[in-house]
Each structure stands twice: as structure tokens, then as C-alpha cells.
Design a protein around this motif. Structure first.
Motif, PDB file in Angstrom:
ATOM      1  N   ALA A 161       2.352   4.755   0.702  1.00  0.00           N
ATOM      2  CA  ALA A 161       2.558   5.575   2.137  1.00  0.00           C
ATOM      3  C   ALA A 161       2.595   6.947   1.758  1.00  0.00           C
ATOM      4  O   ALA A 161       3.095   7.707   0.594  1.00  0.00           O
ATOM      5  CB  ALA A 161       3.604   5.026   2.936  1.00  0.00           C
ATOM      6  N   LEU A 162       2.464   7.821   3.032  1.00  0.00           N
ATOM      7  CA  LEU A 162       2.676   9.252   2.750  1.00  0.00           C
ATOM      8  C   LEU A 162       4.120   9.629   3.206  1.00  0.00           C
ATOM      9  O   LEU A 162       4.636   9.201   4.446  1.00  0.00           O
ATOM     10  CB  LEU A 162       1.707  10.284   3.617  1.00  0.00           C
ATOM     11  CG  LEU A 162       0.048   9.825   3.415  1.00  0.00           C
ATOM     12  CD1 LEU A 162      -0.827  10.580   4.463  1.00  0.00           C
ATOM     13  CD2 LEU A 162      -0.173  10.255   1.942  1.00  0.00           C
ATOM     14  N   SER A 218       0.910  -1.082   0.091  1.00  0.00           N
ATOM     15  CA  SER A 218       0.159   0.174   0.081  1.00  0.00           C
ATOM     16  C   SER A 218       0.977   1.326   0.110  1.00  0.00           C
ATOM     17  O   SER A 218       1.983   1.293   0.652  1.00  0.00           O
ATOM     18  CB  SER A 218      -0.972   0.036   1.180  1.00  0.00           C
ATOM     19  OG  SER A 218      -1.632   1.039   1.236  1.00  0.00           O
ATOM     20  N   ILE A 228      -3.726   3.134   1.579  1.00  0.00           N
ATOM     21  CA  ILE A 228      -3.977   3.921   0.150  1.00  0.00           C
ATOM     22  C   ILE A 228      -4.002   2.870  -0.896  1.00  0.00           C
ATOM     23  O   ILE A 228      -2.863   2.488  -1.426  1.00  0.00           O
ATOM     24  CB  ILE A 228      -3.347   5.210  -0.356  1.00  0.00           C
ATOM     25  CG1 ILE A 228      -2.914   5.916   1.172  1.00  0.00           C
ATOM     26  CG2 ILE A 228      -4.042   5.708  -0.984  1.00  0.00           C
ATOM     27  CD1 ILE A 228      -2.003   7.138   0.999  1.00  0.00           C
ATOM     28  N   LEU A 288       4.481   7.891   6.587  1.00  0.00           N
ATOM     29  CA  LEU A 288       3.431   7.440   7.491  1.00  0.00           C
ATOM     30  C   LEU A 288       2.772   6.487   6.635  1.00  0.00           C
ATOM     31  O   LEU A 288       2.476   6.469   5.372  1.00  0.00           O
ATOM     32  CB  LEU A 288       2.445   8.598   7.446  1.00  0.00           C
ATOM     33  CG  LEU A 288       2.614   9.984   8.227  1.00  0.00           C
ATOM     34  CD1 LEU A 288       1.667  10.933   8.035  1.00  0.00           C
ATOM     35  CD2 LEU A 288       3.123   9.662   9.737  1.00  0.00           C
ATOM     36  N   GLU A 289       2.618   5.248   7.383  1.00  0.00           N
ATOM     37  CA  GLU A 289       2.063   4.067   6.733  1.00  0.00           C
ATOM     38  C   GLU A 289       0.588   4.028   6.513  1.00  0.00           C
ATOM     39  O   GLU A 289       0.084   3.387   7.474  1.00  0.00           O
ATOM     40  CB  GLU A 289       2.500   2.818   7.274  1.00  0.00           C
ATOM     41  CG  GLU A 289       4.179   2.658   7.211  1.00  0.00           C
ATOM     42  CD  GLU A 289       4.501   1.265   7.881  1.00  0.00           C
ATOM     43  OE1 GLU A 289       3.711   0.265   7.899  1.00  0.00           O
ATOM     44  OE2 GLU A 289       5.717   1.011   7.912  1.00  0.00           O
ATOM     45  N   GLU A 290       0.020   4.721   5.649  1.00  0.00           N
ATOM     46  CA  GLU A 290      -1.317   5.061   5.464  1.00  0.00           C
ATOM     47  C   GLU A 290      -2.020   4.056   4.494  1.00  0.00           C
ATOM     48  O   GLU A 290      -1.317   3.957   3.518  1.00  0.00           O
ATOM     49  CB  GLU A 290      -1.625   6.403   5.019  1.00  0.00           C
ATOM     50  CG  GLU A 290      -2.967   6.783   4.830  1.00  0.00           C
ATOM     51  CD  GLU A 290      -3.859   7.236   6.128  1.00  0.00           C
ATOM     52  OE1 GLU A 290      -5.096   7.166   5.798  1.00  0.00           O
ATOM     53  OE2 GLU A 290      -3.355   7.248   7.185  1.00  0.00           O
ATOM     54  N   HIS A 350      -1.578  13.707   9.560  1.00  0.00           N
ATOM     55  CA  HIS A 350      -1.956  12.587  10.376  1.00  0.00           C
ATOM     56  C   HIS A 350      -2.334  11.456   9.523  1.00  0.00           C
ATOM     57  O   HIS A 350      -2.077  10.628   9.628  1.00  0.00           O
ATOM     58  CB  HIS A 350      -2.635  12.851  11.772  1.00  0.00           C
ATOM     59  CG  HIS A 350      -2.103  13.753  12.659  1.00  0.00           C
ATOM     60  ND1 HIS A 350      -2.471  15.240  12.677  1.00  0.00           N
ATOM     61  CD2 HIS A 350      -1.330  13.518  13.880  1.00  0.00           C
ATOM     62  CE1 HIS A 350      -1.829  15.678  13.581  1.00  0.00           C
ATOM     63  NE2 HIS A 350      -1.170  14.641  14.356  1.00  0.00           N
ATOM     64  N   SER A 351      -3.091  11.934   8.536  1.00  0.00           N
ATOM     65  CA  SER A 351      -3.573  10.896   7.554  1.00  0.00           C
ATOM     66  C   SER A 351      -3.839  11.602   6.254  1.00  0.00           C
ATOM     67  O   SER A 351      -3.572  12.763   6.164  1.00  0.00           O
ATOM     68  CB  SER A 351      -4.674  10.391   8.242  1.00  0.00           C
ATOM     69  OG  SER A 351      -5.895  11.449   8.310  1.00  0.00           O
ATOM     70  N   ILE A 352      -4.382  10.951   5.306  1.00  0.00           N
ATOM     71  CA  ILE A 352      -4.464  11.405   4.053  1.00  0.00           C
ATOM     72  C   ILE A 352      -5.537  12.441   3.692  1.00  0.00           C
ATOM     73  O   ILE A 352      -5.480  13.218   2.948  1.00  0.00           O
ATOM     74  CB  ILE A 352      -4.779  10.143   3.028  1.00  0.00           C
ATOM     75  CG1 ILE A 352      -4.989  10.649   1.790  1.00  0.00           C
ATOM     76  CG2 ILE A 352      -6.408   9.646   3.315  1.00  0.00           C
ATOM     77  CD1 ILE A 352      -4.945   9.591   0.678  1.00  0.00           C
ATOM     78  N   SER A 353      -6.552  12.364   4.939  1.00  0.00           N
ATOM     79  CA  SER A 353      -7.376  13.581   4.678  1.00  0.00           C
ATOM     80  C   SER A 353      -6.906  15.045   5.120  1.00  0.00           C
ATOM     81  O   SER A 353      -7.460  16.172   4.992  1.00  0.00           O
ATOM     82  CB  SER A 353      -8.480  13.384   5.992  1.00  0.00           C
ATOM     83  OG  SER A 353      -7.830  13.228   7.238  1.00  0.00           O
ATOM     84  N   LYS A 377       6.575   3.005   0.153  1.00  0.00           N
ATOM     85  CA  LYS A 377       7.492   3.270   1.405  1.00  0.00           C
ATOM     86  C   LYS A 377       8.967   2.496   1.327  1.00  0.00           C
ATOM     87  O   LYS A 377       9.982   3.053   1.850  1.00  0.00           O
ATOM     88  CB  LYS A 377       6.865   2.745   2.614  1.00  0.00           C
ATOM     89  CG  LYS A 377       6.770   1.227   2.967  1.00  0.00           C
ATOM     90  CD  LYS A 377       6.216   0.896   4.271  1.00  0.00           C
ATOM     91  CE  LYS A 377       6.058  -0.474   4.546  1.00  0.00           C
ATOM     92  NZ  LYS A 377       5.852  -0.898   5.926  1.00  0.00           N
TER      93      LYS A 377
END
Length: 672
Positions: free
Chosen positions: A125-126, A123, A215, A211-213, A137-140, A192
Motif C-alpha cells: 500500500a501507499l 498487496s 501493487i 492508500l490500499e493501492e 491518489h494512485s501510484i501514478s 499496510k
């Protein structure tokens, strides 16, 4: 040199390396087997640690190692071509390469390519600068930030749904990372592991956070040209084997584990080794302690074992006695008589039922002084076994009728063996079925009387209708003889009723009168020709289509006259069945069933037969036709059985009927 200049220099070198891709050949198998075919494999040139070009020009990575394994397993040669993914897709569609390694699966691309089973799932990451950690903190949280990402449609569509988003799409991961490192973007969305490699390479791992978001997770797979099933099958089969052996996980771990992970793994191995040594030491000490305890309890243990052994022996004796009593109760309460003999046919034992049937007395165990019935059974067995050597152990019937006493005995003589499969004697089982046979004979007689009653009722019913018509005309004859119309009616109907009476009597005589068939060679073509000659006018008049197929050189060994009568009845039934249907078709097929038997099939598209009618179609005087007598099929069945043939009928209402007739084939030796 400033950081910006160093980054641009690296970017220029990588772009130049893309323009002049270096070809790297996969290693062949260690056994140096002959290469059957060389496949061109493309992979992204700047996607470490999955596929990338090293400083010395080598094309390496986890995806390349997996492809090398596939080549080794299948004795193939892979030629690796580093390129951008977009260019690789065009090259694969044009047929200039054979596969793309490390391509992420998507529904859109599955329409243009065939994908292998996935070998890795990831997935995006950011990757953000540390100073933005408090804000993101997150994708939002990236709505108002400048986001750069590789052109991967599922992720791109997810971000486009975010309002006020500022997106920049790059051709590969390296371009996006350079924009982030040059601070021309606020956030990079990508792999990542690739991002981590580039951060360490440019020594920026302390200035950025990953950041392991989760996605849009994507499956890494191998794409081939649409329809290249052979290469896809080889790849899938090998991936399955590698997964089962754990080779894919090992290869991926070799590339994806960071230095800290490696150190942790080494530390874990050291701890495991230390724990193993400690456990082994504890086991040795425990073994020494337990051994000392075992020595102390040796005498007590032996004493207990002897006591348990004695108790077990007593239980075994009781168990054997119980089993003997159980077997004896079974033998003495079954309806079958059992007698055992030694090897020289001396009686060794018998059950209660055998004693009731044979009447044993005291001296039979010492000498071969058998009871009369037992002597008769053994003599019958010896005579029967001499005539039929292959049926020595078969169930045999013995019928006795002496001095006004009639008995029916069924018996079987078997051999007895010990636990080592050595023969130790014989066992005779016998059953008195006299009463059962008497009841069966009574039942057969009742069935015959019932059948005779049905036959008489059918004959009476069939004859009564014509006789009623004849009687009516005779009663009216004195009063209406002078009327011309009455005389015309007599001339029209009276002969027809008399002919019907004659036909009923003739069919009844043919059904009841036994006549041995006069068998001879009867070619199948001659049978079909005679039937079609007789029925051609009827078929044309009723507009019925007749199809026929016959294997060459098929000839039956039957009575031609009887068989013609059988098939004439069957074809007339088929004509009646299709007469009122929209599709009027009859199909006749003649072929060999096996070396001994031929098969003639008559299939029609008629109305079919109801299941209740199917149960009675062979009963005399049963007919579903308005003017039928009900002797056609019973007579046909009787004639077929006399000619050693058989008939099978399958039918479904509304779907037609199929009649299959089996007849013996002619053999040259039968004429002699």
C-alpha cells in the motif's frame, strides 16, 4: 525528548536486538510427545503483526503462530531466529537454517529455494502524509516524489518503470517507516498492516493515510532449502489441513483485525445474539399460534386422512391388479415355457408357451399326473443332479428321439422364495430349440462343405503348377531329347517338381491324418539345442543374430517330434521375415506362465504381417510366400492343440512379429 530523538532511540534498540537475536522455541504438543528433530526457522524481526520482537524479547506474530501449529501437528521442535530477510536467505542457502517463515514468493527466488503453499496474500500500500492526500491518489501520482520501500524486486521493477521517480530502498519495513516519520521521504510503499502497527506505536495514525493501492500482490509462504522435499511435504500437508479446518483464517484474523474491527465484530456478535433471541421469541409465539390452529383443524384433518387412506387402498388394489395383468401378459407372450411347483412338486401354474410345449389338461393341478414331456424333464433333472451336485441350477440340455420325433429342450429348475426369503416351491423354465439346432447342424454342414471346397481348390492349385512343368517337359521330350541343354534342364527341374509334389502330399497327409501324440518329458534346453543345431548354418549364412533365454528346470509334457516340427516351422518363418530387413534379429524366450503352463516366445524384427493377412494365416493353402504351400501354420496349430497347447500371434507391419506358444509343463505324477 523530541520525536526525532525518540525515533532514533527506537531504531537503535531494534538494530541492537538484530545483532543479538533472541532464540524462541516453539511450544511442543500438549501430549508432550518425544521430539524427533529440531528445525531452525528464521523470520523477519521487524514485520508486525507477522513476525516481530516484543518489548520483553519474545518473538511473536501470525507467521510464528502458524509455524507453532505445524510443529504441534507433526510433533516437531522449531527454533526461531529473528533476522533480516536478506541475511536469512544467505543463511538458508548456506544450510545454517532450515526454513524462512513469512517469505514472499517470486519467480526469481523460486530458483534458489522451494516454497510451500501460500497461507496469506497481500498487496503493498501507499503510506503518505495527510497534507499530500490531495496530490496523491494512485501510484501514478508519485513520479516526482521521494519514495522509500523495502527491497522487494517485483515492486521495485514496477516503480523503476515510472519516469522521474526518486527511490530509496531499505532492508526492512521499519527502516522505511522511520524515514517517512522523520520526513526524509514523501511516500512509503509497504505492508499496510505493518505500517498501521508502527503508526499506532508512534501515535502518528492521525497524521498519515494508507492508500490500499494494488501493487504487485505477493504470497506469504514458507521457504526451505532447494531439494528439502521431506520438510516441504510436512509443511504443505499441515497447511492443507489447517486451511480445511479454517485455522489459518482464524490465526490471521487474531493478528490482523484492528481495535475498531474487534469492536465491530463484538457488536456484530451482540446483534446476532439479540436477533437470535428475537427470532426464538417469535418462533415460540408462532408455535403457540400454529398449535392452536392445529387443534382446531384436528377433526377435519383426521377425516381427510381417513378419506385419503381409503382412496390410497383403492389405488393400491388397482395397481396390484394392473401389475398382475402386466406380468400375466409377459409370461404368456414370451418364448420360454414357465411352470411352477409347490414344495412337493405339484404343478401350481404355467404359462401359454408351457401349455403349448407340454399339453396340460384339467387334472394336473390335483395330482402329480405330469404330461409325458414334463415327466421326462423332471426325471432327467433328478438323474443329472445326482451326478452333478454343483450344477443344480445350470441350464441343461435334454435331447429326445422317440417314435421318430426328435426334440432338443433346454431347461433350468430354480427355487422360488417369498418376500421373507423362505422357499415356497420351484420354477421350471424351458425352451424348445429343436428348429434352432436343425439350422445349426445345416450351417455346420455348409461350413464343412465350404472348407472342403477350399481345401480341394488349394490342393488343385498347388498340384497344378508342378504338373504343368512336368507336362511341358514331357511334351517337348520327343522333339528335344537329343539336345544336351534340354536333358540338363530335365535333370535340374523335373526332380524338383516331383519333390514339390511329394512335399505337398506329405504335408496334406500330416495335416489330415490324425495321430495321437506320444507324450513324454521334454526339457526346454533340449528343444532349443536341437533347433539351433539344425538351423545354425542357415543363421550364420544369412547373418541373423539369435538371442535366447531360458529359465532353469523347465520341461514340457509333449510329443518331442511334433513340437520340434512346430518350432522348426515357426523359426523358418521368422528367418524368412528378417532376411530382407536392416536389423536381422530373432529372440527366443522360455519361461513359466503359471504352475501348469510354460510360455515360449519367438520375436523377430521382420517386416510384420498385414491385418488382412492375419485373419487368414491359419487357413490351409494360404501363404504370403512366393514358394509357400500354406500348410505350415495350420499343421503347427493342429499339432499344438493335440498336445493341449495354444498359440498367439501379434504383428504390426514394419515392427516385426511375436509368436507365443503355450505348452503344458511336465509333472512327476504324469509319468506314473
Amino acid at each position: 525528548m523530541s520525536l526525532r530523538k525518540r525515533l532514533m532511540l527506537v531504531y537503535t534498540l531494534l538494530v541492537l536486538s538484530l545483532g543479538v537475536p533472541q532464540l524462541v522455541c516453539a511450544a511442543v504438543s500438549p501430549s508432550q510427545l518425544p521430539v524427533k528433530k529440531t528445525y531452525k526457522i528464521a523470520a523477519e524481526w521487524a514485520l508486525p503483526p507477522f513476525s516481530y520482537i516484543t518489548s520483553n524479547g519474545s518473538f511473536v506474530g501470525a507467521s510464528i503462530d502458524i509455524m507453532d501449529k505445524i510443529a504441534t501437528y507433526n510433533n516437531l521442535a522449531f527454533e526461531y531466529i529473528p533476522m533480516d530477510l536478506a541475511r536469512a536467505e544467505k543463511e538458508l542457502q548456506a544450510g545454517r537454517i532450515d526454513a524462512i517463515a513469512g517469505m514472499t514468493y517470486s519467480t526469481e527466488k523460486s530458483g534458489a529455494f522451494d516454497f510451500s503453499d501460500p497461507y496469506f496474500t497481500m498487496s503493498d500500500a501507499l503510506i503518505i502524509p495527510k497534507e499530500k492526500r490531495q496530490a496523491v491518489h494512485s501510484i501514478s501520482d508519485i513520479r516526482s516524489l521521494h519514495v522509500v520501500l523495502q527491497n522487494r524486486k517485483p515492486v521495485l521493477e514496477s516503480l523503476l518503470n515510472l519516469r522521474h521517480s526518486n527511490l530509496t530502498v531499505t532492508r526492512n519495513q521499519l527502516s522505511g517507516m522511520l524515514l517517512l516519520l522523520e520526513k526524509r521521504a514523501d511516500v512509503f510503499i509497504g505492508n499496510k498492516w505493518t505500517a498501521n502497527v508502527y503508526l499506532r506505536h508512534f501515535r502518528q495514525q492521525d497524521n498519515f493515510i494508507i492508500l490500499e493501492e494494488v501493487i504487485e500482490p505477493a504470497d506469504f509462504a514458507i521457504a526451505v532449502r532447494k531439494g528439502d522435499d521431506s520438510l516441504l511435504a510436512v509443511i504443505n500437508r499441515t497447511l492443507t489441513t489447517m486451511k480445511a479446518k479454517g485455522e489459518i483464517n482464524q490465526l490471521m484474523n487474531n493478528w490482523l483485525m484492528s481495535e475498531s474491527d474487534v469492536q465491530i465484530a463484538r457488536l456484530q456478535k451482540f446483534i446476532q445474539l439479540l436477533a437470535t433471541v428475537l427470532i426464538a421469541t417469535a418462533c415460540v409465539l408462532l408455535f403457540i399460534y400454529l398449535w392452536n390452529q392445529r387443534l382446531k383443524k384436528a377433526v377435519q384433518s383426521r377425516t381427510e386422512e381417513l378419506w385419503l387412506l381409503t382412496h390410497h387402498l383403492q389405488e393400491q388394489r388397482q395397481d396390484i391388479a394392473d401389475r398382475d395383468a402386466f406380468k400375466e401378459q409377459i409370461l404368456n407372450n414370451i418364448h420360454t415355457g414357465i411352470v411352477t411347483f409347490s414344495m412337493d412338486y405339484k404343478v401350481t401354474s404355467y404359462n401359454t408357451r408351457a401349455n403349448e410345449m407340454l399339453g396340460f389338461t384339467g387334472g394336473f393341478f390335483k395330482e402329480k399326473n405330469y404330461p409325458p414331456l414334463l415327466a421326462r424333464i423332471l426325471a432327467h433333472y433328478r438323474d443329472n443332479s445326482k451326478q452333478h451336485q454343483s450344477h443344480k441350477n445350470a441350464l441343461t440340455k435334454l435331447e429326445i428321439n422317440e417314435s421318430g420325433v426328435w426334440k432338443v429342450i433346454y431347461y433350468r429348475l430354480l427355487t422360488l422364495h417369498d418376500a421373507q426369503k423362505k422357499q415356497i416351491g420351484y420354477l421350471l423354465s424351458m425352451t424348445d430349440r429343436t428348429e434352432e439346432t436343425r439350422l445349426e447342424q445345416k450351417l455346420v454342414m455348409q461350413e464343412k462343405l465350404h472348407a472342403l471346397g477350399q481345401l480341394v481348390a488349394g490342393v488343385a492349385h498347388e498340384i497344378r503348377n508342378p504338373l504343368t512343368s512336368i507336362k511341358t517337359f514331357v511334351d517337348l521330350l520327343p522333339s528335344k531329347y537329343d539336345q544336351p541343354k534340354f536333358r540338363e534342364a530335365i535333370m535340374e527341374h523335373l526332380p524338383a517338381e516331383i519333390n514339390r509334389l511329394n512335399a505337398i502330399v506329405t504335408d496334406l497327409l500330416d495335416y489330415a491324418r490324425p495321430r495321437s501324440p506320444s507324450k513324454e518329458m521334454y526339457p526346454a534346453n533340449a528343444l532349443l539345442t536341437s533347433l539351433l543345431t539344425f538351423l545354425r548354418v542357415t543363421l550364420e549364412k544369412k547373418e541373423i543374430v539369435l538371442e535366447q533365454s531360458c529359465q532353469d528346470d523347465i520341461a514340457f509334457y509333449t510329443d518331442p517330434q511334433q513340437i520340434r516340427q512346430v518350432f522348426l516351422n515357426l523359426l523358418l518363418n521368422a528367418i524368412d521375415a528378417v532376411e530382407e530387413t536392416a536389423e536381422k534379429k530373432i529372440i527366443i524366450t522360455v519361461e513359466k506362465e503359471n504352475a501348469e503352463t510354460g510360455r515360449i516366445t519367438i520375436a523377430d524384427t521382420g517386416t510384420g504381417i498385414e491385418s488382412e493377412q492375419m485373419k487368414r494365416i491359419f487357413e490351409p493353402f494360404y501363404s504370403s510366400k512366393h514358394n509357400g504351400v500354406g500348410l505350415g501354420l495350420p499343421l503347427s496349430y493342429k499339432l499344438l492343440r493335440e498336445n493341449k497347447g495354444d498359440i498367439r500371434i501379434t504383428s504390426h507391419p514394419g515392427l516385426g512379429t511375436k509368436v507365443t506358444v503355450f505348452l503344458p509343463l511336465h509333472k512327476p505324477e504324469e509319468e506314473s
